[in-house]
Design a protein around this motif. Structure first.
Motif, PDB file in Angstrom:
ATOM      1  N   ALA A   1      37.469  36.809  25.989  1.00 16.35           N
ATOM      2  CA  ALA A   1      37.894  36.490  27.356  1.00 16.35           C
ATOM      3  C   ALA A   1      39.302  37.021  27.579  1.00 16.35           C
ATOM      4  N   VAL A   2      39.586  37.358  28.840  1.00 11.25           N
ATOM      5  CA  VAL A   2      40.893  37.864  29.244  1.00 11.25           C
ATOM      6  C   VAL A   2      41.357  37.060  30.454  1.00 11.25           C
ATOM      7  N   LEU A   3      42.544  36.483  30.359  1.00  9.61           N
ATOM      8  CA  LEU A   3      43.175  35.845  31.518  1.00  9.61           C
ATOM      9  C   LEU A   3      43.952  36.918  32.268  1.00  9.61           C
ATOM     10  N   VAL A   4      43.621  37.102  33.533  1.00 11.50           N
ATOM     11  CA  VAL A   4      44.097  38.258  34.296  1.00 11.50           C
ATOM     12  C   VAL A   4      45.072  37.814  35.381  1.00 11.50           C
ATOM     13  N   PRO A   5      46.259  38.430  35.449  1.00  8.41           N
ATOM     14  CA  PRO A   5      47.176  38.116  36.547  1.00  8.41           C
ATOM     15  C   PRO A   5      46.679  38.718  37.853  1.00  8.41           C
ATOM     16  N   LEU A   6      46.969  38.048  38.964  1.00  7.06           N
ATOM     17  CA  LEU A   6      46.550  38.585  40.263  1.00  7.06           C
ATOM     18  C   LEU A   6      47.363  37.948  41.367  1.00  7.06           C
ATOM     19  N   LEU A   7      47.306  38.574  42.527  1.00  6.64           N
ATOM     20  CA  LEU A   7      47.896  38.020  43.742  1.00  6.64           C
ATOM     21  C   LEU A   7      46.823  37.506  44.700  1.00  6.64           C
ATOM     22  N   ALA A   8      45.669  38.164  44.702  1.00  6.36           N
ATOM     23  CA  ALA A   8      44.557  37.756  45.569  1.00  6.36           C
ATOM     24  C   ALA A   8      43.262  38.275  44.978  1.00  6.36           C
ATOM     25  N   ALA A   9      42.152  37.688  45.417  1.00 10.59           N
ATOM     26  CA  ALA A   9      40.827  38.146  45.007  1.00 10.59           C
ATOM     27  C   ALA A   9      39.892  38.010  46.201  1.00 10.59           C
ATOM     28  N   ASP A  10      38.782  38.775  46.170  1.00 13.51           N
ATOM     29  CA  ASP A  10      37.790  38.620  47.234  1.00 13.51           C
ATOM     30  C   ASP A  10      36.519  37.975  46.690  1.00 13.51           C
ATOM     31  N   ARG A  11      35.526  37.810  47.554  1.00 15.18           N
ATOM     32  CA  ARG A  11      34.336  37.031  47.186  1.00 15.18           C
ATOM     33  C   ARG A  11      33.425  37.733  46.189  1.00 15.18           C
ATOM     34  N   THR A  12      33.692  39.006  45.907  1.00 10.43           N
ATOM     35  CA  THR A  12      32.910  39.717  44.892  1.00 10.43           C
ATOM     36  C   THR A  12      33.659  39.808  43.563  1.00 10.43           C
ATOM     37  N   GLY A  13      34.856  39.212  43.492  1.00 17.76           N
ATOM     38  CA  GLY A  13      35.629  39.245  42.259  1.00 17.76           C
ATOM     39  C   GLY A  13      36.608  40.396  42.152  1.00 17.76           C
ATOM     40  N   GLN A  14      36.686  41.236  43.183  1.00 17.57           N
ATOM     41  CA  GLN A  14      37.716  42.277  43.172  1.00 17.57           C
ATOM     42  C   GLN A  14      39.083  41.614  43.344  1.00 17.57           C
ATOM     43  N   ARG A  15      40.104  42.205  42.718  1.00 15.16           N
ATOM     44  CA  ARG A  15      41.417  41.563  42.707  1.00 15.16           C
ATOM     45  C   ARG A  15      42.502  42.498  43.217  1.00 15.16           C
ATOM     46  N   VAL A  16      43.603  41.888  43.608  1.00  7.35           N
ATOM     47  CA  VAL A  16      44.813  42.613  43.967  1.00  7.35           C
ATOM     48  C   VAL A  16      45.901  42.208  42.986  1.00  7.35           C
ATOM     49  N   GLY A  17      46.429  43.198  42.256  1.00  4.97           N
ATOM     50  CA  GLY A  17      47.578  42.957  41.391  1.00  4.97           C
ATOM     51  C   GLY A  17      48.813  43.600  42.006  1.00  4.97           C
ATOM     52  N   TYR A  18      49.700  44.083  41.132  1.00  4.72           N
ATOM     53  CA  TYR A  18      50.919  44.721  41.631  1.00  4.72           C
ATOM     54  C   TYR A  18      50.711  46.194  41.963  1.00  4.72           C
ATOM     55  N   GLY A  19      49.544  46.739  41.630  1.00  8.33           N
ATOM     56  CA  GLY A  19      49.228  48.103  42.030  1.00  8.33           C
ATOM     57  C   GLY A  19      49.406  49.152  40.947  1.00  8.33           C
ATOM     58  N   GLY A  20      49.734  48.723  39.722  1.00 15.06           N
ATOM     59  CA  GLY A  20      49.951  49.700  38.654  1.00 15.06           C
ATOM     60  C   GLY A  20      48.679  50.171  37.961  1.00 15.06           C
ATOM     61  N   GLY A  21      47.592  49.398  38.102  1.00 18.71           N
ATOM     62  CA  GLY A  21      46.336  49.774  37.468  1.00 18.71           C
ATOM     63  C   GLY A  21      46.240  49.467  35.990  1.00 18.71           C
ATOM     64  N   PHE A  22      47.257  48.782  35.429  1.00 19.21           N
ATOM     65  CA  PHE A  22      47.259  48.471  33.994  1.00 19.21           C
ATOM     66  C   PHE A  22      45.999  47.726  33.581  1.00 19.21           C
ATOM     67  N   TYR A  23      45.666  46.676  34.334  1.00 20.15           N
ATOM     68  CA  TYR A  23      44.566  45.819  33.913  1.00 20.15           C
ATOM     69  C   TYR A  23      43.209  46.453  34.139  1.00 20.15           C
TER      70      TYR A  23
ATOM     71  N   PRO B   1      36.577  52.990  42.712  1.00 28.12           N
ATOM     72  CA  PRO B   1      35.488  52.987  41.717  1.00 28.12           C
ATOM     73  C   PRO B   1      35.953  52.539  40.337  1.00 28.12           C
ATOM     74  N   THR B   2      37.248  52.698  40.056  1.00 32.89           N
ATOM     75  CA  THR B   2      37.777  52.314  38.739  1.00 32.89           C
ATOM     76  C   THR B   2      38.197  50.848  38.673  1.00 32.89           C
ATOM     77  N   ASP B   3      38.141  50.121  39.800  1.00 32.76           N
ATOM     78  CA  ASP B   3      38.517  48.708  39.797  1.00 32.76           C
ATOM     79  C   ASP B   3      37.446  47.889  39.068  1.00 32.76           C
ATOM     80  N   VAL B   4      37.890  46.977  38.225  1.00 28.51           N
ATOM     81  CA  VAL B   4      36.971  46.145  37.429  1.00 28.51           C
ATOM     82  C   VAL B   4      36.987  44.727  37.993  1.00 28.51           C
ATOM     83  N   PRO B   5      35.836  44.205  38.434  1.00 33.27           N
ATOM     84  CA  PRO B   5      35.823  42.865  39.041  1.00 33.27           C
ATOM     85  C   PRO B   5      35.974  41.751  38.014  1.00 33.27           C
ATOM     86  N   LEU B   6      36.447  40.617  38.498  1.00 32.35           N
ATOM     87  CA  LEU B   6      36.589  39.425  37.676  1.00 32.35           C
ATOM     88  C   LEU B   6      35.249  38.707  37.513  1.00 32.35           C
ATOM     89  N   THR B   7      35.150  37.925  36.447  1.00 33.04           N
ATOM     90  CA  THR B   7      34.030  37.005  36.255  1.00 33.04           C
ATOM     91  C   THR B   7      34.264  35.729  37.057  1.00 33.04           C
TER      92      THR B   7
END
Length: 200
Positions: free
Chosen positions: A129-151, A183-189
């Motif tokens: 499991a990975v605990l993921v930092p975020l600022l927002a998420a949508d109903r499909t699990g897509q997230r908004v971070g700081y924009g660097g793409g690290f995660y 396409p490279t964004d990975v959704p959350l569980t």
């Protein structure tokens, strides 16, 4: 009606709301995140959990509450944390123990000092499991971070079935849709907020 929002707008608004919290609010909400994690997920059954260390000046969730609870309960679970590499775009991951030596990176985030015995490297494929930092998420699990793409780059390296669990101190429901998902964004569980757990 499709209520889609851009990452930039969501990032700006969520960061402003988070920065408006005081230290006591962040601490109380971080404790709620810890309670929800241990109540809603089989943490004791995991072998490896990846945890980000908080950037306090941006009021990120205090994940030390989770880390110290795991150590205090003497769980067999092992912890890994990220270290930003010299290229500025990639992460490596190292074991965190009570004796791990930490240093601050250029952003003010604590990181282990890599060492073959004191802080051995952990492969993404080992993580349950990975605990993921975020600022927002949508109903499909897509997230908004700081924009660097690290995660997104890191999560793509994990094995199928790894739990990707967002942590947010903002007690907010996911937005309807993030408009500019790549396409490279990975959704959350799932995403844990102080009030509830959202599953995707």
């Amino acid at each position: 009606m499709d209520l889609a929002s851009s990452k930039a707008d969501l990032r700006r608004a969520a960061l402003a709301r988070r920065l408006a919290l005081d230290a006591g609010q962040v601490a109380r909400r971080s404790d709620k995140l810890r309670e929800n994690l241990f109540r809603e997920f089989p943490v004791a059954q995991w072998r490896w959990l990846h945890v980000f260390l908080p950037l306090q000046k941006r009021n990120e969730p205090d994940t030390w509450a989770i880390i110290r609870w795991i150590w205090g309960e003497e769980m067999p679970l092992r912890l890994a944390v990220p270290v930003v590499q010299a290229d500025g775009i990639s992460l490596k991951h190292y074991e965190l123990t009570p004796g791990t030596q930490l240093t601050q990176n250029r952003w003010g985030i604590d990181e282990p000092v890599p060492h073959p015995t004191a802080a051995p490297e952990v492969a993404p494929a080992a993580l349950d499991a990975v605990l993921v930092p975020l600022l927002a998420a949508d109903r499909t699990g897509q997230r908004v971070g700081y924009g660097g793409g690290f995660y997104d780059r890191f999560l793509a390296q994990c094995r199928p079935g790894t739990q990707f669990i967002g942590l947010s101190v903002l007690n907010e429901a996911p937005v309807q849709r993030i408009a500019d998902v790549l396409p490279t964004d990975v959704p959350l569980t799932a995403c844990i907020t102080p009030g509830r757990v959202w599953r995707f």
